[in-house]
Design a protein around this motif. Structure first.
Motif, PDB file in Angstrom:
ATOM      1  N   ALA A   8       0.833  -1.202   0.000  1.00 57.20           N
ATOM      2  CA  ALA A   8       0.000   0.000   0.000  1.00 57.20           C
ATOM      3  C   ALA A   8       0.872   1.258   0.000  1.00 57.20           C
ATOM      4  O   ALA A   8       0.587   2.237  -0.706  1.00 57.20           O
ATOM      5  N   LYS A   9       1.945   1.239   0.811  1.00 58.80           N
ATOM      6  CA  LYS A   9       2.859   2.391   0.832  1.00 58.80           C
ATOM      7  C   LYS A   9       3.514   2.584  -0.526  1.00 58.80           C
ATOM      8  O   LYS A   9       3.647   3.707  -1.015  1.00 58.80           O
ATOM      9  N   ILE A  10       3.921   1.484  -1.131  1.00 54.92           N
ATOM     10  CA  ILE A  10       4.561   1.568  -2.440  1.00 54.92           C
ATOM     11  C   ILE A  10       3.574   2.098  -3.477  1.00 54.92           C
ATOM     12  O   ILE A  10       3.900   2.993  -4.264  1.00 54.92           O
ATOM     13  N   GLU A  11       2.342   1.551  -3.451  1.00 57.75           N
ATOM     14  CA  GLU A  11       1.330   2.020  -4.392  1.00 57.75           C
ATOM     15  C   GLU A  11       0.981   3.487  -4.133  1.00 57.75           C
ATOM     16  O   GLU A  11       0.811   4.277  -5.072  1.00 57.75           O
ATOM     17  N   GLY A  12       0.876   3.857  -2.842  1.00 61.25           N
ATOM     18  CA  GLY A  12       0.625   5.259  -2.493  1.00 61.25           C
ATOM     19  C   GLY A  12       1.778   6.145  -2.942  1.00 61.25           C
ATOM     20  O   GLY A  12       1.564   7.254  -3.437  1.00 61.25           O
ATOM     21  N   GLY A  13       2.984   5.650  -2.753  1.00 64.73           N
ATOM     22  CA  GLY A  13       4.156   6.406  -3.205  1.00 64.73           C
ATOM     23  C   GLY A  13       4.153   6.560  -4.714  1.00 64.73           C
ATOM     24  O   GLY A  13       4.479   7.636  -5.244  1.00 64.73           O
ATOM     25  N   ILE A  14       3.764   5.492  -5.408  1.00 63.74           N
ATOM     26  CA  ILE A  14       3.688   5.564  -6.868  1.00 63.74           C
ATOM     27  C   ILE A  14       2.605   6.554  -7.280  1.00 63.74           C
ATOM     28  O   ILE A  14       2.817   7.372  -8.183  1.00 63.74           O
ATOM     29  N   ARG A  68       1.495   9.063  -5.459  1.00 60.47           N
ATOM     30  CA  ARG A  68       1.979  10.407  -5.126  1.00 60.47           C
ATOM     31  C   ARG A  68       3.007  10.867  -6.162  1.00 60.47           C
ATOM     32  O   ARG A  68       3.014  12.032  -6.567  1.00 60.47           O
ATOM     33  N   ALA A  69       3.863   9.943  -6.567  1.00 58.59           N
ATOM     34  CA  ALA A  69       4.864  10.294  -7.588  1.00 58.59           C
ATOM     35  C   ALA A  69       4.180  10.639  -8.914  1.00 58.59           C
ATOM     36  O   ALA A  69       4.562  11.615  -9.576  1.00 58.59           O
ATOM     37  N   GLU A  70       3.168   9.842  -9.280  1.00 56.46           N
ATOM     38  CA  GLU A  70       2.444  10.144 -10.509  1.00 56.46           C
ATOM     39  C   GLU A  70       1.707  11.477 -10.384  1.00 56.46           C
ATOM     40  O   GLU A  70       1.687  12.280 -11.332  1.00 56.46           O
ATOM     41  N   GLN A  71       1.115  11.734  -9.198  1.00 59.15           N
ATOM     42  CA  GLN A  71       0.426  13.013  -8.959  1.00 59.15           C
ATOM     43  C   GLN A  71       1.428  14.165  -9.036  1.00 59.15           C
ATOM     44  O   GLN A  71       1.156  15.196  -9.662  1.00 59.15           O
ATOM     45  N   ALA A  72       2.578  13.965  -8.396  1.00 56.74           N
ATOM     46  CA  ALA A  72       3.616  15.003  -8.439  1.00 56.74           C
ATOM     47  C   ALA A  72       4.086  15.218  -9.876  1.00 56.74           C
ATOM     48  O   ALA A  72       4.334  16.360 -10.294  1.00 56.74           O
ATOM     49  N   GLN A  73       4.189  14.127 -10.628  1.00 58.12           N
ATOM     50  CA  GLN A  73       4.613  14.240 -12.021  1.00 58.12           C
ATOM     51  C   GLN A  73       3.554  14.988 -12.834  1.00 58.12           C
ATOM     52  O   GLN A  73       3.888  15.836 -13.666  1.00 58.12           O
ATOM     53  N   ARG A  74       2.267  14.686 -12.580  1.00 54.17           N
ATOM     54  CA  ARG A  74       1.196  15.413 -13.277  1.00 54.17           C
ATOM     55  C   ARG A  74       1.224  16.900 -12.904  1.00 54.17           C
ATOM     56  O   ARG A  74       1.068  17.770 -13.763  1.00 54.17           O
TER      57      ARG A  74
END
Length: 188
Positions: free
Chosen positions: A53-59, A61-67
């Motif tokens: 879940a942390k990894i998926e959340g991090g992914i 968040r990373a995708e959100q940050a990238q957007r």
């Protein structure tokens, strides 16, 4: 006996455990397996799920940050393009203002030159008129004095003397204008 124990030992394979050992080993294995199955495995599974879940959340968040970064980059590029367009408009406006100022300054300079020229011409004409008037009076006075000397009597009638001088000067001017016109025709 020794031989029998030795024979029994030789018949017995050391790699195969005895039946009681096998039974106790199976029971211990079942208890450890049950403990592992009900206690350790759920805890490990929970830990792995949390980590996933942390990894998926991090992914995410990373995708959100990238957007967000892509959106910020697009916004920045749009602002940069707008700033460049505004700078181009300002430069063009400055060029137009410069041209307009140059035209206005030329017009002002031409108007000032025309005013100065007109003033100079008016001043020259006034000085010429003053010189003509002064010359007329002096020529008239000299002519009267000369005529008085030739005739031998004083010409004191101012009105008659002036009329005579004016007529003489008019004839001189008419001859001078005729000569200038003929000279201009000859040059042309």
């Amino acid at each position: 006996m020794l031989r029998a124990a030795h024979a029994e030992e030789a018949a017995h394979n050391p790699l195969i455990p005895a039946l009681p050992d096998l039974l106790w080993g199976a029971v211990c294995f079942a208890i450890i397996l049950a403990l592992f199955w009900w206690k350790v495995l759920p805890a490990v599974k929970k830990l792995l799920d949390e980590r996933a879940a942390k990894i998926e959340g991090g992914i995410e968040r990373a995708e959100q940050a990238q957007r967000e970064a892509a959106a910020a980059l697009d916004k920045y590029n749009a602002q940069l393009a707008e700033a460049r367009a505004e700078a181009a408009r300002i430069r063009e406006q400055a060029r137009e203002d410069g041209k307009r100022i140059l035209v206005e300054m030329r017009e002002q300079a031409q108007a000032e030159a025309a005013r100065i020229t007109a003033h100079a011409q008016a001043q020259i004409e006034a000085e010429r008129q003053a010189a003509v008037t002064s010359l007329r009076s002096e020529v008239g006075s000299l002519a009267i004095d000369l005529a008085s000397g030739v005739v031998g009597e004083s010409l004191t009638d101012d009105r008659r003397a002036r009329a005579l001088v004016d007529r003489f000067l008019a004839e001189l001017e008419a001859e001078g204008d005729g000569a200038r016109t003929a000279g201009a025709r000859t040059r042309a």
